[in-house]
Structures are given as structure tokens and as C-alpha cells.
Design an enzyme around this catalytic site. Structure first.
Site, PDB file in Angstrom:
ATOM      1  N   GLU A  83       0.788  -1.155   0.110  1.00 26.72           N
ATOM      2  CA  GLU A  83       0.037  -0.063   0.001  1.00 26.72           C
ATOM      3  C   GLU A  83       0.991   1.122  -0.129  1.00 26.72           C
ATOM      4  OE1 GLU A  83      -3.241   0.280  -0.097  1.00 26.72           O
ATOM      5  OE2 GLU A  83      -3.721  -1.736  -0.358  1.00 26.72           O
ATOM      6  N   THR A  99      -0.280  -5.381   4.751  1.00 24.18           N
ATOM      7  CA  THR A  99       0.427  -5.775   3.534  1.00 24.18           C
ATOM      8  C   THR A  99       2.027  -5.461   3.655  1.00 24.18           C
ATOM      9  OG1 THR A  99      -1.472  -5.466   2.016  1.00 24.18           O
ATOM     10  CG2 THR A  99       1.070  -5.098   1.127  1.00 24.18           C
ATOM     11  N   THR A 124      11.796   3.148   0.416  1.00 25.22           N
ATOM     12  CA  THR A 124      11.489   4.658  -0.126  1.00 25.22           C
ATOM     13  C   THR A 124      12.405   5.444   0.761  1.00 25.22           C
ATOM     14  OG1 THR A 124       9.798   6.328   0.196  1.00 25.22           O
ATOM     15  CG2 THR A 124       9.554   4.399   1.461  1.00 25.22           C
ATOM     16  N   GLU A 126      11.370   7.825   2.211  1.00 30.81           N
ATOM     17  CA  GLU A 126      10.412   8.532   3.181  1.00 30.81           C
ATOM     18  C   GLU A 126      10.935   7.851   4.476  1.00 30.81           C
ATOM     19  OE1 GLU A 126       6.423   9.232   2.221  1.00 30.81           O
ATOM     20  OE2 GLU A 126       6.850   9.374   0.074  1.00 30.81           O
ATOM     21  N   TYR A 148       2.497   5.370   6.493  1.00 28.93           N
ATOM     22  CA  TYR A 148       2.874   4.395   5.291  1.00 28.93           C
ATOM     23  C   TYR A 148       4.358   4.412   5.522  1.00 28.93           C
ATOM     24  CZ  TYR A 148       5.510   4.265   0.702  1.00 28.93           C
ATOM     25  OH  TYR A 148       6.244   4.016  -0.191  1.00 28.93           O
ATOM     26  N   ALA A 150       6.175   4.607   8.185  1.00 28.79           N
ATOM     27  CA  ALA A 150       6.498   3.915   9.522  1.00 28.79           C
ATOM     28  C   ALA A 150       6.279   2.248   9.020  1.00 28.79           C
ATOM     29  CB  ALA A 150       5.493   4.151  10.453  1.00 28.79           C
ATOM     30  N   PRO A 203      -5.036  20.523  -6.224  1.00 27.86           N
ATOM     31  CA  PRO A 203      -4.701  21.082  -4.835  1.00 27.86           C
ATOM     32  C   PRO A 203      -3.481  20.980  -4.243  1.00 27.86           C
ATOM     33  CG  PRO A 203      -5.950  18.637  -4.828  1.00 27.86           C
ATOM     34  CD  PRO A 203      -5.544  19.202  -6.461  1.00 27.86           C
ATOM     35  N   ARG A 212      10.806  17.542  -3.110  1.00 31.50           N
ATOM     36  CA  ARG A 212      10.862  16.101  -3.294  1.00 31.50           C
ATOM     37  C   ARG A 212      11.804  16.008  -4.529  1.00 31.50           C
ATOM     38  NH1 ARG A 212       8.536  16.183   0.435  1.00 31.50           N
ATOM     39  NH2 ARG A 212       6.559  15.279   1.321  1.00 31.50           N
ATOM     40  N   ASN A 247       7.452  21.861  -4.480  1.00 26.95           N
ATOM     41  CA  ASN A 247       6.368  21.358  -5.202  1.00 26.95           C
ATOM     42  C   ASN A 247       5.596  22.608  -6.169  1.00 26.95           C
ATOM     43  OD1 ASN A 247       6.302  18.778  -4.079  1.00 26.95           O
ATOM     44  ND2 ASN A 247       4.738  19.199  -2.547  1.00 26.95           N
ATOM     45  N   HIS A 274       3.192  16.350   7.302  1.00 25.83           N
ATOM     46  CA  HIS A 274       3.713  16.490   5.918  1.00 25.83           C
ATOM     47  C   HIS A 274       5.242  16.597   5.960  1.00 25.83           C
ATOM     48  CE1 HIS A 274       3.015  18.054   1.320  1.00 25.83           C
ATOM     49  NE2 HIS A 274       3.950  17.547   1.749  1.00 25.83           N
TER      50      HIS A 274
HETATM   51  P1  NAD Z   1       1.283   1.113  -6.629  1.00 26.50           P
HETATM   52  O1  NAD Z   1       0.571   1.510  -5.370  1.00 26.50           O
HETATM   53  O2  NAD Z   1       1.196   1.760  -7.872  1.00 26.50           O
HETATM   54  O3  NAD Z   1       1.123  -0.489  -6.840  1.00 26.50           O
HETATM   55  C1  NAD Z   1       1.127  -1.442  -5.717  1.00 26.50           C
HETATM   56  C2  NAD Z   1       0.873  -2.754  -6.287  1.00 26.50           C
HETATM   57  O4  NAD Z   1       0.829  -3.722  -5.327  1.00 26.50           O
HETATM   58  C3  NAD Z   1      -0.560  -2.816  -6.878  1.00 26.50           C
HETATM   59  O5  NAD Z   1      -0.410  -3.707  -8.191  1.00 26.50           O
HETATM   60  C4  NAD Z   1      -1.349  -3.780  -5.908  1.00 26.50           C
HETATM   61  O6  NAD Z   1      -2.195  -4.597  -6.488  1.00 26.50           O
HETATM   62  C5  NAD Z   1      -0.090  -4.677  -5.204  1.00 26.50           C
HETATM   63  N1  NAD Z   1      -0.594  -4.954  -4.090  1.00 26.50           N
HETATM   64  C6  NAD Z   1      -1.219  -4.200  -2.919  1.00 26.50           C
HETATM   65  N2  NAD Z   1      -1.389  -5.178  -1.874  1.00 26.50           N
HETATM   66  C7  NAD Z   1      -1.049  -6.350  -2.131  1.00 26.50           C
HETATM   67  C8  NAD Z   1      -1.227  -7.639  -1.346  1.00 26.50           C
HETATM   68  N3  NAD Z   1      -1.425  -7.817  -0.257  1.00 26.50           N
HETATM   69  N4  NAD Z   1      -0.722  -8.652  -2.275  1.00 26.50           N
HETATM   70  C9  NAD Z   1      -0.246  -8.610  -3.288  1.00 26.50           C
HETATM   71  N5  NAD Z   1      -0.186  -7.430  -4.123  1.00 26.50           N
HETATM   72  C10 NAD Z   1      -0.499  -6.359  -3.603  1.00 26.50           C
HETATM   73  O7  NAD Z   1       2.822   1.103  -6.016  1.00 26.50           O
HETATM   74  P2  NAD Z   1       4.111   1.851  -6.724  1.00 26.50           P
HETATM   75  O8  NAD Z   1       4.104   3.218  -6.518  1.00 26.50           O
HETATM   76  O9  NAD Z   1       4.574   0.946  -8.154  1.00 26.50           O
HETATM   77  O10 NAD Z   1       5.057   1.374  -5.612  1.00 26.50           O
HETATM   78  C11 NAD Z   1       5.814  -0.116  -5.603  1.00 26.50           C
HETATM   79  C12 NAD Z   1       6.907   0.071  -4.375  1.00 26.50           C
HETATM   80  O11 NAD Z   1       7.765   0.843  -4.600  1.00 26.50           O
HETATM   81  C13 NAD Z   1       6.245   0.071  -3.093  1.00 26.50           C
HETATM   82  O12 NAD Z   1       6.824  -0.947  -2.399  1.00 26.50           O
HETATM   83  C14 NAD Z   1       6.359   1.469  -2.633  1.00 26.50           C
HETATM   84  O13 NAD Z   1       6.629   1.626  -1.272  1.00 26.50           O
HETATM   85  C15 NAD Z   1       7.975   1.607  -3.410  1.00 26.50           C
HETATM   86  N6  NAD Z   1       8.233   3.069  -3.615  1.00 26.50           N
HETATM   87  C16 NAD Z   1       7.326   3.917  -4.403  1.00 26.50           C
HETATM   88  C17 NAD Z   1       7.737   5.440  -4.772  1.00 26.50           C
HETATM   89  C18 NAD Z   1       6.687   6.136  -5.357  1.00 26.50           C
HETATM   90  O14 NAD Z   1       7.211   7.250  -5.727  1.00 26.50           O
HETATM   91  N7  NAD Z   1       5.625   5.635  -6.029  1.00 26.50           N
HETATM   92  C19 NAD Z   1       9.153   5.756  -4.270  1.00 26.50           C
HETATM   93  C20 NAD Z   1       9.981   4.750  -3.686  1.00 26.50           C
HETATM   94  C21 NAD Z   1       9.731   3.381  -3.342  1.00 26.50           C
HETATM   95  P1  TYD Z   2       2.818  12.163  -3.312  1.00 21.15           P
HETATM   96  O1  TYD Z   2       2.825  12.009  -4.961  1.00 21.15           O
HETATM   97  O2  TYD Z   2       1.579  11.785  -2.643  1.00 21.15           O
HETATM   98  O3  TYD Z   2       4.062  11.657  -2.969  1.00 21.15           O
HETATM   99  P2  TYD Z   2       4.688  11.759  -1.244  1.00 21.15           P
HETATM  100  O4  TYD Z   2       3.824  12.311  -0.578  1.00 21.15           O
HETATM  101  O5  TYD Z   2       4.733  10.175  -1.171  1.00 21.15           O
HETATM  102  O6  TYD Z   2       6.111  12.426  -1.675  1.00 21.15           O
HETATM  103  O7  TYD Z   2       3.113  13.641  -3.052  1.00 21.15           O
HETATM  104  C1  TYD Z   2       4.095  14.433  -3.791  1.00 21.15           C
HETATM  105  C2  TYD Z   2       4.254  15.918  -3.075  1.00 21.15           C
HETATM  106  O8  TYD Z   2       3.110  16.621  -3.609  1.00 21.15           O
HETATM  107  C3  TYD Z   2       4.102  15.956  -1.418  1.00 21.15           C
HETATM  108  O9  TYD Z   2       4.852  16.841  -0.934  1.00 21.15           O
HETATM  109  C4  TYD Z   2       2.669  15.958  -1.283  1.00 21.15           C
HETATM  110  C5  TYD Z   2       1.994  17.062  -2.391  1.00 21.15           C
HETATM  111  N1  TYD Z   2       0.841  16.847  -2.756  1.00 21.15           N
HETATM  112  C6  TYD Z   2       0.055  18.102  -3.072  1.00 21.15           C
HETATM  113  O10 TYD Z   2       0.292  19.273  -2.663  1.00 21.15           O
HETATM  114  N2  TYD Z   2      -1.534  17.949  -3.270  1.00 21.15           N
HETATM  115  C7  TYD Z   2      -1.812  16.482  -3.557  1.00 21.15           C
HETATM  116  O11 TYD Z   2      -3.077  16.611  -3.965  1.00 21.15           O
HETATM  117  C8  TYD Z   2      -1.106  15.516  -3.520  1.00 21.15           C
HETATM  118  C9  TYD Z   2      -1.744  14.306  -3.781  1.00 21.15           C
HETATM  119  C10 TYD Z   2       0.141  15.734  -3.135  1.00 21.15           C
END
Ligand code: NAD
Ligand code: TYD
Length: 333
Positions: A83, A99, A124, A126, A148, A150, A203, A212, A247, A274
């Protein structure tokens, strides 16, 4: 050197980064066998893998039997499933703990049973929390601020403990904010781009001065494959992008590339807890030989173009009932 054919279990391959990774793997390692284990939550979309010959098993990573069946014969595991949206974790953290923490433990136990050669855990920046100045290095203490973050920090520590206790062959990557095609339109960039396409406002939380670092999902995929093959077991590798900014600067860039007015920026109440700034020191990854393929200007322009051309991908997601209910809860003020 020619890479030996491997069997890889990918978790979360129907999501944004997992699907970009699978697409990269299919072209970079054509002889490899890929199995994708994905529960297909709201963020998992079979269209993300359209046209690729990859077996997807629609099961939960928290289910030990399903994990056992999917991991059979796997040489490598690359674990994306999670998630991932901070705002959802603020509304309700339970799925994040289930998860991200329990699911990672189930996978680690299975990896030991199956004797996998390498288990790469995708994490991540984060987990380091907000960094006022300087850049986080892999040995910095973890100070996650959102539920998230944590839950991801907890999974990182579990991975570490399996290395120390069980000598599990683990690797961890910690990436910055990803952008690129196939990102679910609740995250800032795809929300912004698709809203602006419809002349709807974005927003902006608080003063918009949060910083970021932006990493193209394909560069993330390339870094993960490099660490999977060349990284040292038990180690953590930061994976940063090629650009960082506030941002409000990002929003202005997108507006200008799309030819839209600044009146589309709507300041809203700040996100709870935040984080002000994330910044990664990536020396360790660079020493392994990593070079970015994307600079941000090129990557951002291509990403906007992708959303322009793929309205049939994102529009159904934005009109779905679950998405609208979430928006109402998250942006009620
Ligand atoms: P996403 O939310 O787009 O996709 C998550 C996927 O995991 C989905 O396909 C969902 O169906 C699957 N999933 C969720 N719960 C599940 C479960 N219990 N069993 C099996 N499948 C499950 O996520 P993302 O943005 O592609 O992120 C992927 C990974 O990268 C995550 O571990 C996230 O913490 C990490 N990450 C993401 C970012 C980012 O900017 N998006 C940055 C750094 C690290
Ligand atoms: P996001 O894509 O949710 O990634 P993360 O919070 O994991 O860094 O958000 C990126 C930045 O944009 C973050 O500082 C929060 C900000 N943000 C907004 O200002 N408005 C929004 O509606 C969203 C979803 C994020």
C-alpha cells in the site's frame, strides 16, 4: 558477460513501478521467466502489463500458501507489493501494516524455505523522515513520519533482521519520488497532469514549498536490476532521481509545458505530518556503476505526452466509484 536465465518472482507487478520494472526486465533479460504475484487492489491494473507475456497470479502476499506456490523454483524475488499512498495511510493505516509489514514477513519466510538466491526489497526515502539540510545516507537513523513511511521502515528492519539472524540473501533499495507512465492518478504528478488536461485545479498542500526528488520509473527499474545482479547481500542502496525541487516549482513546470494558467493552482490545507524535504545521497549506487538514462526535463515532457495519449488508461480510473469516494474523504475541506 551474458546473464544466465533466471526465474524471478515479482510482487506488485500490476502497479506503477512493478509494471515498469517488468517491462524493463522483459527487454533487458529476454530469456528470464517472470511470475507476478499481485492481489490487484485498486492500484493494481492488468492493463499495465498489456501485451507482455508474463504470468500473473492474483493472490495476496500475506497468504503463505499462495506465496509458496508462486515462489516455487524462483532464483530471485523482487518485492514491490505494498500500500503506497501517504494520504490513504493517514485516513486508515490498517492495510498498510497488513500488506507492508506482515506481507514482507510472509515473503521472507518463504524465501528462506525456497532457498532463493537473492531477495530485493523495494523501499523508499520516506523512511528517513524529513531532512532539513544535506542528504540521507543508507546508515542514517530511520525517522518515518507517516503511517505509510512507518510501515515501510518496519519492513526494512524485518529484512535487515532476516539477514542478521537467518543469513537471508537480501538487498534493499530506497528510492525517491517516482514519475512516469502507468502511475495511478491519486499521486501528485498524474493527478496534476490529468486535472490540468481537463482544466481542473490541482490541490496544492500548504505553501507548496516541500521538496521532493524525482526519479523516472524506468531509471528506478534499471537501478533495481543493477542492485539485484551486482549489489552486496545485506546492503541498502539509495536510488535518487536526476532533479529535485519545491512542489510549487514542479506545478509551474507542468503548467507551462501544458500551456495552462496558474489560476489552476488551488492551495488547500496542508497534509498532516507533511515531510518538508527528502534528499538522498546516492554515492553507493553510483559506485556500483549506475547512470541515469532520463533527465527530468525530457522525462517530464514524455510523461505528460503519455497521459495525453493514454486517456483511455486513466479516465476509467478517475470515474470509478472507489476513487471518487477516496477523493471526497481525502479532500473534504
Ligand atoms: P502502486 O500502489 O502503484 O502498486 C502497488 C501494487 O501492489 C499494486 O499492483 C497492488 O495490487 C499490489 N498489492 C498491494 N497489496 C498487495 C497484497 N497484499 N498482495 C499482493 N499485491 C498487493 O505502488 P508503486 O508506486 O508502484 O510502488 C511499488 C513499491 O515501490 C512499493 O513498495 C513502494 O513503497 C515503493 N516506492 C514507491 C515510490 C513511488 O514514488 N511510487 C517511491 C519509492 C518506493
Ligand atoms: P505524493 O505524490 O503523494 O508523494 P509523497 O507524499 O509520497 O512524496 O506527493 C508528492 C508531493 O505533492 C508531496 O509533497 C505532497 C504533495 N501533494 C499536494 O500538494 N497535493 C496533492 O493533492 C497530492 C496528492 C500531493
Amino acid at each position: 558477460m551474458v546473464a544466465l536465465p533466471m526465474k524471478v518472482l515479482v510482487t506488485g507487478g500490476l502497479g506503477f513501478i512493478g509494471s515498469n520494472f517488468i517491462r524493463h526486465l522483459v527487454s533487458a533479460r529476454p530469456g528470464w521467466t517472470i511470475v507476478n504475484l499481485d492481489k490487484q487492489t485498486y492500484a493494481g491494473n492488468p492493463k499495465n502489463l498489456a501485451g507482455l507475456k508474463v504470468k500473473t497470479v492474483k493472490k495476496d502476499i500475506c497468504d503463505p500458501k499462495a506465496v509458496d506456490a508462486a515462489m516455487k523454483g524462483a532464483d530471485y524475488v523482487v518485492h514491490f507489493a505494498a500500500e503506497t499512498h501517504v494520504d490513504r495511510s493517514i485516513l486508515d493505516a490498517s492495510a498498510f501494516i497488513q500488506t507492508n509489514v506482515i506481507g514482507t514477513q510472509v515473503l521472507l519466510d518463504a524465501a528462506l524455505r525456497h532457498g532463493v538466491k537473492r531477495f530485493l526489497h523495494v523501499s523508499t526515502d520516506e523512511v528517513y523522515g524529513s531532512v532539513a539540510t544535506g542528504h540521507s545516507v543508507e546508515t542514517d537513523k530511520l525517522e518515518p513520519n507517516s503511517p505509510y513511511a512507518a510501515s515501510k521502515a518496519a519492513s526494512d528492519l524485518l529484512v535487515r533482521s532476516y539477514f542478521v539472524t537467518h543469513k537471508a540473501p537480501v538487498l534493499t533499495t530506497r528510492a525517491s519520488n517516482n514519475y512516469g507512465p502507468y502511475q495511478y492518478p491519486e499521486k501528485a504528478l498524474p493527478l496534476m497532469i490529468t486535472n490540468f488536461m481537463e482544466d481542473k485545479p490541482f490541490p496544492m498542500y500548504g505553501d507548496g514549498r516541500q521538496v521532493r526528488d524525482w526519479l523516472h520509473a524506468v531509471d528506478h527499474a534499471r537501478a533495481i536490476l543493477l542492485v539485484l545482479e551486482k549489489g552486496s547481500l545485506g546492503e541498502i542502496y539509495n536510488v535518487g532521481g536526476s532533479f529535485d525541487c519545491e512542489n510549487r516549482e514542479l506545478i509551474s513546470k507542468v503548467l507551462s509545458l501544458m500551456g495552462k494558467p496558474s489560476t489552476l493552482i488551488t492551495p488547500v490545507e496542508d497534509r498532516k505530518g507533511h515531510d518538508r524535504r527528502y534528499a538522498l545521497d546516492c554515492s553507493k549506487l553510483l559506485k556500483l556503476g549506475f547512470k541515469h538514462a532520463y533527465d527530468f526535463e525530457k522525462g517530464l515532457a514524455e510523461t505528460i505526452e503519455w497521459y495525453r495519449k493514454n486517456e483511455a488508461w486513466w479516465r476509467p480510473l478517475k470515474v470509478a466509484g472507489g476513487y471518487r469516494t477516496y477523493l471526497k474523504k481525502a479532500y473534504k475541506k
